[in-house]
Design an enzyme around this catalytic site. Structure first.
Site, short mmCIF file in Angstrom:
data_model
loop_
_atom_site.label_atom_id
_atom_site.label_comp_id
_atom_site.label_asym_id
_atom_site.label_seq_id
_atom_site.Cartn_x
_atom_site.Cartn_y
_atom_site.Cartn_z
N TYR A 146 -11.57 -3.22 -20.05
CA TYR A 146 -10.49 -3.60 -19.12
C TYR A 146 -9.16 -3.28 -19.80
O TYR A 146 -8.94 -3.68 -20.95
CB TYR A 146 -10.55 -5.10 -18.77
CG TYR A 146 -9.34 -5.50 -17.95
CD1 TYR A 146 -9.25 -5.19 -16.60
CD2 TYR A 146 -8.25 -6.14 -18.55
CE1 TYR A 146 -8.14 -5.51 -15.87
CE2 TYR A 146 -7.11 -6.46 -17.82
CZ TYR A 146 -7.06 -6.14 -16.48
OH TYR A 146 -5.94 -6.44 -15.75
N ASP A 206 -6.35 -1.18 -27.72
CA ASP A 206 -5.74 -2.15 -26.80
C ASP A 206 -5.95 -3.57 -27.34
O ASP A 206 -7.01 -4.16 -27.16
CB ASP A 206 -6.38 -1.99 -25.41
CG ASP A 206 -5.84 -2.99 -24.40
OD1 ASP A 206 -5.08 -3.89 -24.79
OD2 ASP A 206 -6.18 -2.86 -23.21
N LYS A 237 0.53 -9.84 -24.00
CA LYS A 237 0.12 -11.25 -23.83
C LYS A 237 0.77 -12.26 -24.79
O LYS A 237 1.77 -12.85 -24.43
CB LYS A 237 -1.40 -11.32 -23.84
CG LYS A 237 -1.97 -10.78 -22.52
CD LYS A 237 -3.43 -11.13 -22.30
CE LYS A 237 -3.86 -10.94 -20.87
NZ LYS A 237 -4.48 -9.64 -20.58
N TYR A 248 -5.43 -11.35 -7.75
CA TYR A 248 -6.74 -11.02 -7.20
C TYR A 248 -7.15 -12.00 -6.11
O TYR A 248 -8.22 -12.63 -6.18
CB TYR A 248 -7.81 -11.01 -8.30
CG TYR A 248 -7.37 -10.32 -9.56
CD1 TYR A 248 -7.21 -8.94 -9.57
CD2 TYR A 248 -7.11 -11.03 -10.72
CE1 TYR A 248 -6.79 -8.28 -10.71
CE2 TYR A 248 -6.68 -10.37 -11.87
CZ TYR A 248 -6.52 -9.00 -11.86
OH TYR A 248 -6.10 -8.36 -12.98
C1 LIG Z 1 -4.29 -8.49 -19.79
C2 LIG Z 1 -4.70 -7.21 -20.37
C3 LIG Z 1 -4.04 -6.01 -20.04
C4 LIG Z 1 -2.94 -5.94 -19.01
O1 LIG Z 1 -1.82 -6.70 -19.34
P1 LIG Z 1 -0.83 -7.19 -18.17
O2 LIG Z 1 0.31 -7.81 -18.94
O3 LIG Z 1 -1.60 -8.16 -17.35
O4 LIG Z 1 -0.42 -5.98 -17.42
C5 LIG Z 1 -4.46 -4.85 -20.65
N1 LIG Z 1 -5.48 -4.85 -21.54
C6 LIG Z 1 -6.13 -5.98 -21.88
C7 LIG Z 1 -7.23 -5.92 -22.89
C8 LIG Z 1 -5.78 -7.19 -21.30
O5 LIG Z 1 -6.44 -8.31 -21.61
#
Ligand SMILES: *Cc1c(COP(=O)(O)O)cnc(C)c1O
Length: 429
Positions: free
Chosen positions: A144, A245, A274, A17
């Protein structure tokens, strides 16, 4: 030499970004160990970020590193089409041990955003027979889910990149953001917007997608467990797959192995990423139930249509397996509890500070929300000079330290924030 490197960087290398013509400053890192990042100058600074939720055991963890090196000597990569290997087998077995019994079918992905794409494709293919084709997702505002297009399409339509690409994104349903805080008294009005949308559009919704309890980059807010419980009930009632997610929240960060456990629910499709490899390298996964997996396989084209080149990368799988086996020793629970207690004891004292509008703590996460936007460039520099690595965004300073962090380090992190919020020059008025 050092100057040359930084100059080369700012001229030629994109950062997350950021701009190429007017980039934010970068700090050159030489190495990292435990909770310390070592800068090129030799200065060691304390990490308050875990490299965006990932390095939960700290950097260069001896066991993870040893495991990775062993795997390097064995095989670093091989295609996953028509081939299986021990690292992938062992990782998936290990994953099933920490997941609810219902979640059985694992798709290995290269990153979190890809895991979201895969989850959404799964939901679409689940409905992919002539009678029932569905294309629209239902989510909540302030979310997000990543940076790829389908992921952006379910990110908050106002406070994310969503609006930049609005004209080419598919339109989904957005319920009002949950307002009742994690610890507040529940009131059913909070679910009304979601309820209305699901009731009125049940026959077109392919899936519901949201972050459990903690909405991350959309504002670092924690919502009520009852909200998530009701979402689960409504998805059951209307037979709509629930995609959770857990990419940021998974692997102990909120005090539970997965944040959906706070609400005692089970997703139909789960995305993790992550911290999956303990921050050693990129890997993510999308996991679903037998019911969904088999339904996908019964619908045209009778296969699930995704298959990244580096799917199931042995190095990533092997270190992820070791990371989970470390977590299964359950030391993280005490570590996260200790961090949470410390944050609660020390941070809430700042609540009356005129610069601060809210402070939130859950598990090993602390959020300090200010009234004004932060000057990232100056505040970052301030933190580095003080000896800590904290990267705020908008009005928010947050801490997600490695679980192994010691009290003296936490003390320094909090001290640095206390000083930063007293410095007017670090804010944009
Ligand atoms: C970081 C994140 C993503 C995306 O993961 P990347 O490995 O950066 O593509 C998706 N959802 C949430 C909640 C996140 O924190």
């Amino acid at each position: 030499m050092k100057q040359n490197n930084l100059q080369f960087n700012s001229k030629h290398i994109w950062h997350p970004y950021d701009s190429i013509s007017k980039p934010l400053p970068c700090y050159m890192i030489q190495s990292a160990c435990g909770v310390y990042l070592k800068l090129d100058s030799g200065l060691k600074i304390i990490d308050g970020m875990s490299s965006w939720w990932s390095a939960i055991h700290g950097y260069n963890h001896p066991i993870l590193k040893k495991h990775l090196v062993q795997q390097v000597n064995n095989i670093t990569h091989v295609m996953f089409g028509g081939i299986i290997h021990k690292p992938a087998l062992l990782l998936c077995k290990e994953l099933l041990k920490i997941l609810p019994k219902k979640l059985k079918c694992i798709f290995l992905c290269d990153s979190g955003s890809v895991a979201i794409e895969v989850a959404m494709k799964m939901a679409l293919q689940y409905w992919n027979n002539n009678k029932k084709t569905r294309r629209i997702f239902l989510t909540i505002r302030n979310g997000y889910h990543g940076d790829t297009f389908s992921a952006i399409s379910v990110c908050d339509p106002k406070n994310s990149m969503h609006k930049l690409y609005k004209t080419i994104l598919p339109k989904h349903f957005f319920a009002k953001k949950p307002k009742i805080f994690f610890k507040e008294k529940w009131n059913n009005y909070d679910i009304h917007s979601f309820l209305d949308l699901i009731v009125n559009n049940q026959s077109t919704i392919a899936g519901v997608i949201l972050e459990p309890i903690l909405q991350g980059i959309g504002g670092m807010q924690f919502y009520h467990v009852e909200y998530l419980k009701q979402v689960r009930l409504l998805c059951n009632m209307y037979d709509i797959p629930l995609i959770i997610d857990e990419i940021a929240t998974g692997f102990g960060r909120t005090g539970k192995m997965f944040a959906y456990e706070h609400a005692n629910i089970i997703p139909d499709i789960l995305c993790i990423g992550k911290a999956l490899t303990g921050g050693m390298m990129t890997l993510a996964a999308t996991i679903t139930t037998k019911k969904i997996a088999h339904q996908i396989s019964n619908n045209y084209p009778y296969k699930f249509m995704h298959g990244p080149t580096f799917m199931g990368n042995p190095l990533a799988c092997s270190v992820a397996q070791k990371n989970i086996s470390l977590l299964r020793k359950n030391i993280w629970k005490k570590q996260v509890k200790r961090i949470e207690k410390y944050f609660q004891n020390k941070l809430f004292l700042l609540l009356n500070h005129p610069r601060i509008c809210a402070i939130r703590v859950i598990g090993a996460i602390a959020v300090i929300e200010c009234y004004h936007n932060i000057n990232l460039k100056l505040m970052q520099k301030f933190f580095v000079n003080y000896g800590v690595w904290i990267r705020p965004f908008k009005q928010i300073i947050y801490l997600t330290p490695p679980y192994i962090i010691k009290t003296i380090h936490l003390k320094k992190l909090i001290q640095s924030i206390k000083l930063a919020i007293n410095d007017n020059s670090l804010f944009i008025f």
